[in-house]
Design a protein around this motif. Structure first.
Motif, PDB file in Angstrom:
ATOM      1  N   ASP A  22       0.858  -1.186   0.000  1.00  0.00           N
ATOM      2  CA  ASP A  22       0.000   0.000   0.000  1.00  0.00           C
ATOM      3  C   ASP A  22       0.895   1.237   0.000  1.00  0.00           C
ATOM      4  OD1 ASP A  22      -1.878   1.974   0.396  1.00  0.00           O
ATOM      5  OD2 ASP A  22      -3.043   0.818   1.823  1.00  0.00           O
ATOM      6  N   VAL A  23       0.880   2.008  -1.084  1.00  0.00           N
ATOM      7  CA  VAL A  23       1.737   3.186  -1.228  1.00  0.00           C
ATOM      8  C   VAL A  23       0.869   4.366  -1.663  1.00  0.00           C
ATOM      9  CG1 VAL A  23       3.714   4.210  -2.405  1.00  0.00           C
ATOM     10  CG2 VAL A  23       3.736   1.784  -1.816  1.00  0.00           C
ATOM     11  N   ASP A  24       1.072   5.522  -1.019  1.00  0.00           N
ATOM     12  CA  ASP A  24       0.262   6.700  -1.337  1.00  0.00           C
ATOM     13  C   ASP A  24       0.854   7.528  -2.478  1.00  0.00           C
ATOM     14  OD1 ASP A  24      -1.630   6.078   0.560  1.00  0.00           O
ATOM     15  OD2 ASP A  24      -0.658   7.244   2.143  1.00  0.00           O
ATOM     16  N   HIS A  25       2.125   7.958  -2.327  1.00  0.00           N
ATOM     17  CA  HIS A  25       2.680   8.899  -3.294  1.00  0.00           C
ATOM     18  C   HIS A  25       4.024   8.474  -3.873  1.00  0.00           C
ATOM     19  CE1 HIS A  25      -0.499  11.574  -2.027  1.00  0.00           C
ATOM     20  NE2 HIS A  25      -0.075  11.532  -0.791  1.00  0.00           N
TER      21      HIS A  25
ATOM     22  N   VAL B 236      -2.217  -5.039  -4.248  1.00  0.00           N
ATOM     23  CA  VAL B 236      -1.223  -3.994  -4.484  1.00  0.00           C
ATOM     24  C   VAL B 236      -1.987  -2.715  -4.786  1.00  0.00           C
ATOM     25  CG1 VAL B 236       0.659  -3.167  -5.938  1.00  0.00           C
ATOM     26  CG2 VAL B 236       0.517  -5.589  -5.352  1.00  0.00           C
ATOM     27  N   ARG B 237      -1.753  -1.687  -3.954  1.00  0.00           N
ATOM     28  CA  ARG B 237      -2.469  -0.425  -4.149  1.00  0.00           C
ATOM     29  C   ARG B 237      -1.469   0.695  -4.413  1.00  0.00           C
ATOM     30  NH1 ARG B 237      -4.438   4.256  -1.941  1.00  0.00           N
ATOM     31  NH2 ARG B 237      -3.077   4.038  -0.144  1.00  0.00           N
ATOM     32  N   PRO B 238      -1.164   0.986  -5.659  1.00  0.00           N
ATOM     33  CA  PRO B 238      -0.286   2.119  -5.968  1.00  0.00           C
ATOM     34  C   PRO B 238      -1.050   3.429  -5.856  1.00  0.00           C
ATOM     35  CG  PRO B 238      -0.974   1.045  -7.982  1.00  0.00           C
ATOM     36  CD  PRO B 238      -1.563   0.242  -6.858  1.00  0.00           C
ATOM     37  N   GLY B 239      -0.343   4.461  -5.439  1.00  0.00           N
ATOM     38  CA  GLY B 239      -0.970   5.776  -5.321  1.00  0.00           C
ATOM     39  C   GLY B 239      -0.711   6.615  -6.545  1.00  0.00           C
ATOM     40  N   SER B 240      -0.097   7.779  -6.330  1.00  0.00           N
ATOM     41  CA  SER B 240       0.172   8.690  -7.445  1.00  0.00           C
ATOM     42  C   SER B 240       1.515   8.416  -8.126  1.00  0.00           C
ATOM     43  CB  SER B 240       0.160  10.142  -6.937  1.00  0.00           C
ATOM     44  OG  SER B 240       1.112  10.320  -5.905  1.00  0.00           O
TER      45      SER B 240
ATOM     46  N   MET C 150      -5.443  -5.633  -7.972  1.00  0.00           N
ATOM     47  CA  MET C 150      -4.762  -4.351  -8.064  1.00  0.00           C
ATOM     48  C   MET C 150      -5.735  -3.279  -7.592  1.00  0.00           C
ATOM     49  SD  MET C 150      -1.612  -4.333  -9.052  1.00  0.00           S
ATOM     50  CE  MET C 150      -1.513  -2.626  -9.543  1.00  0.00           C
ATOM     51  N   GLY C 151      -5.424  -2.652  -6.467  1.00  0.00           N
ATOM     52  CA  GLY C 151      -6.294  -1.629  -5.924  1.00  0.00           C
ATOM     53  C   GLY C 151      -6.044  -0.296  -6.586  1.00  0.00           C
TER      54      GLY C 151
ATOM     55  N   GLY D 279      -5.520   3.925  -6.442  1.00  0.00           N
ATOM     56  CA  GLY D 279      -4.749   4.841  -5.613  1.00  0.00           C
ATOM     57  C   GLY D 279      -5.647   5.640  -4.702  1.00  0.00           C
ATOM     58  N   MET D 280      -5.043   6.641  -4.104  1.00  0.00           N
ATOM     59  CA  MET D 280      -5.738   7.414  -3.096  1.00  0.00           C
ATOM     60  C   MET D 280      -6.935   8.159  -3.668  1.00  0.00           C
ATOM     61  SD  MET D 280      -3.885   9.944  -0.476  1.00  0.00           S
ATOM     62  CE  MET D 280      -4.843  10.803   0.755  1.00  0.00           C
ATOM     63  N   MET D 281      -6.725   8.840  -4.780  1.00  0.00           N
ATOM     64  CA  MET D 281      -7.826   9.566  -5.382  1.00  0.00           C
ATOM     65  C   MET D 281      -8.719   8.704  -6.251  1.00  0.00           C
ATOM     66  SD  MET D 281      -7.888  12.342  -4.099  1.00  0.00           S
ATOM     67  CE  MET D 281      -9.296  12.753  -5.108  1.00  0.00           C
ATOM     68  N   PRO D 282      -8.206   7.735  -7.023  1.00  0.00           N
ATOM     69  CA  PRO D 282      -9.099   6.934  -7.847  1.00  0.00           C
ATOM     70  C   PRO D 282     -10.109   6.129  -7.057  1.00  0.00           C
ATOM     71  CG  PRO D 282      -6.872   6.789  -8.724  1.00  0.00           C
ATOM     72  CD  PRO D 282      -6.802   7.551  -7.435  1.00  0.00           C
ATOM     73  N   GLU D 283      -9.945   6.008  -5.727  1.00  0.00           N
ATOM     74  CA  GLU D 283     -10.947   5.289  -4.956  1.00  0.00           C
ATOM     75  C   GLU D 283     -12.306   5.968  -5.084  1.00  0.00           C
ATOM     76  OE1 GLU D 283      -8.240   3.393  -1.375  1.00  0.00           O
ATOM     77  OE2 GLU D 283      -9.531   5.096  -1.001  1.00  0.00           O
ATOM     78  N   PHE D 284     -12.308   7.288  -5.222  1.00  0.00           N
ATOM     79  CA  PHE D 284     -13.564   7.991  -5.376  1.00  0.00           C
ATOM     80  C   PHE D 284     -14.152   7.766  -6.759  1.00  0.00           C
ATOM     81  CE2 PHE D 284     -13.866  10.351  -1.517  1.00  0.00           C
ATOM     82  CZ  PHE D 284     -12.572  10.491  -1.083  1.00  0.00           C
ATOM     83  N   GLU D 285     -13.298   7.447  -7.711  1.00  0.00           N
ATOM     84  CA  GLU D 285     -13.759   7.333  -9.080  1.00  0.00           C
ATOM     85  C   GLU D 285     -14.004   5.890  -9.512  1.00  0.00           C
ATOM     86  OE1 GLU D 285     -10.690   9.180 -11.269  1.00  0.00           O
ATOM     87  OE2 GLU D 285     -10.959  11.152 -10.364  1.00  0.00           O
ATOM     88  N   SER D 286     -13.724   4.947  -8.641  1.00  0.00           N
ATOM     89  CA  SER D 286     -13.912   3.554  -9.008  1.00  0.00           C
ATOM     90  C   SER D 286     -15.387   3.229  -9.079  1.00  0.00           C
ATOM     91  CB  SER D 286     -13.217   2.649  -7.985  1.00  0.00           C
ATOM     92  OG  SER D 286     -13.753   2.879  -6.704  1.00  0.00           O
ATOM     93  N   SER D 287     -15.696   2.225  -9.847  1.00  0.00           N
ATOM     94  CA  SER D 287     -17.094   1.859 -10.030  1.00  0.00           C
ATOM     95  C   SER D 287     -17.519   0.865  -8.969  1.00  0.00           C
ATOM     96  CB  SER D 287     -17.280   1.244 -11.424  1.00  0.00           C
ATOM     97  OG  SER D 287     -16.445   0.104 -11.563  1.00  0.00           O
TER      98      SER D 287
END
Length: 348
Positions: free
Chosen positions: A124-127, A142-146, A161-162, A164-172
């Motif tokens: 899990d990595v943010d930036h 595996v959750r890549p961030g930016s 594959m998870g 990132g931090m912001m795409p969580e809001f945009e995921s379906s």
């Protein structure tokens, strides 16, 4: 003497001196390794080949694992190097992480890069960037961030594959909906706190917002200096037996002050926006609600949003400290001579 006290009379030199002393102490402190069982603040932590049971952590130092660890390995600002099995999680806030031996739990990094060339639970990595070596095996997600994600062709990922931090809001799907609802609930709660403060304590909130408007540079400087000042005070309390109970109260008290600073910043931003639109008759509650929504919206901006939110909170914190200092100085009369002081006491 007028009851109003100008901002130029506030002496921030003690706070600045304390921060400079702390920075010098951190820079020139010898990086001596601590014993594995210690929770170090400034020193590096090294786990020797004999191994260690329990948590391994440091704040400003690096963490190096050369023997098995039955616990978590953590560094706030330093790097983490794993050269032996870790039966727990590995994480760093601002440093890089290199994993060359199995890690049972999660490998978590905030702003640093991660390199994995062994079996791990999840990543899990943010930036930062993520690199997977040829022997990397990820049992979970595996959750890549930016940052960039560069896996070797021989790397194996068993989990999903998870985002990132912001795409969580945009995921379906349900995850995206829960992300939106979570942000809306958090923003609504924050707005309720700002509006409540504007209704219950309008004078204190307005005085702090006025300080932020009159001297934003000083407010931000005092807010920034408060962080190392609290750290210096924490170290001083930690080394004294009497100060340990006070240390337990210092952390929540300062967090409460920073949260109040965020309320002040939101009210300050909301009032500026409301006045800019020409709605001069709008009340404090309206300005508080508008500012809270705008401040909460900064969390939607990748990377810069977190920095902006933290800066606004420190701006409000510094403004609150300046307002409190000005209020106390205004209550304290200044006498030109000792005779005037005695005469005032006699007349009272």
């Amino acid at each position: 003497m007028s009851a109003s006290v100008t901002l130029s009379r506030f002496d921030a030199r003690p706070l600045i001196a304390a921060s400079v002393a702390l920075i010098g102490f951190v820079i020139f402190l010898p990086p001596l390794p601590a014993y594995a069982g210690e929770k170090s603040v400034f020193a590096d932590v090294v786990v020797e080949r004999g191994g260690h049971t329990g948590e391994v952590s440091t704040v400003f130092g690096d963490a190096s694992v050369h023997g098995p660890v039955a616990g978590n390995v953590h560094s706030a600002f330093g790097d983490v190097r794993v050269g032996a099995p870790v039966d727990g999680s590995v994480n760093s806030g601002f440093g890089d992480i290199k994993v060359r031996e199995p890690v049972t739990g999660e490998v978590d990094a905030g702003f640093g890069d991660v390199y994995v060339n062994s079996r791990v639970g999840s990543i899990d990595v943010d930036h930062g960037d993520i690199r997977l070596g040829p022997d990397a095996v990820v049992m979970g997600h595996v959750r890549p961030g930016s940052g960039e994600f560069r896996p070797d062709p021989g790397a194996v990922i068993h989990g999903p594959m998870g985002a990132g931090m912001m795409p969580e809001f945009e995921s379906s799907g349900d995850d995206g909906l829960l992300g939106y609802l979570g942000w809306l609930l958090a923003a609504a709660g924050f707005a309720a706190c700002v509006v409540l403060a504007a209704v219950v304590a309008p004078r204190a909130l307005s005085a702090s917002a006025r300080r932020a408007e009159e001297a934003p540079g000083w407010s931000l400087l005092v807010g920034l200096v408060s962080v190392p000042a609290v750290l210096v005070l924490s170290v001083a309390l930690a080394v004294s037996v009497v100060g340990v109970p006070l240390l337990l109260l210092l952390a929540p008290a300062y967090l409460a002050l920073v949260f109040y600073g965020a309320l002040v910043a939101a009210f300050y931003v909301g009032r500026k926006v409301v006045l800019a639109t020409g709605r001069y008759r709008s009340g404090n509650a309206s300005a508080a609600a508008v500012g809270a929504i705008l401040v909460a919206a900064t969390t939607l901006i990748p990377i810069l949003g977190e920095i902006l939110l933290f800066g606004l909170a420190l701006l409000g914190t510094g403004a609150a400290i300046l307002a409190l200092a000005s209020r106390r100085r205004a209550r304290r009369p200044t006498y030109p001579s000792y005779e005037a002081f005695v005469g005032d006491r006699r007349d009272a």
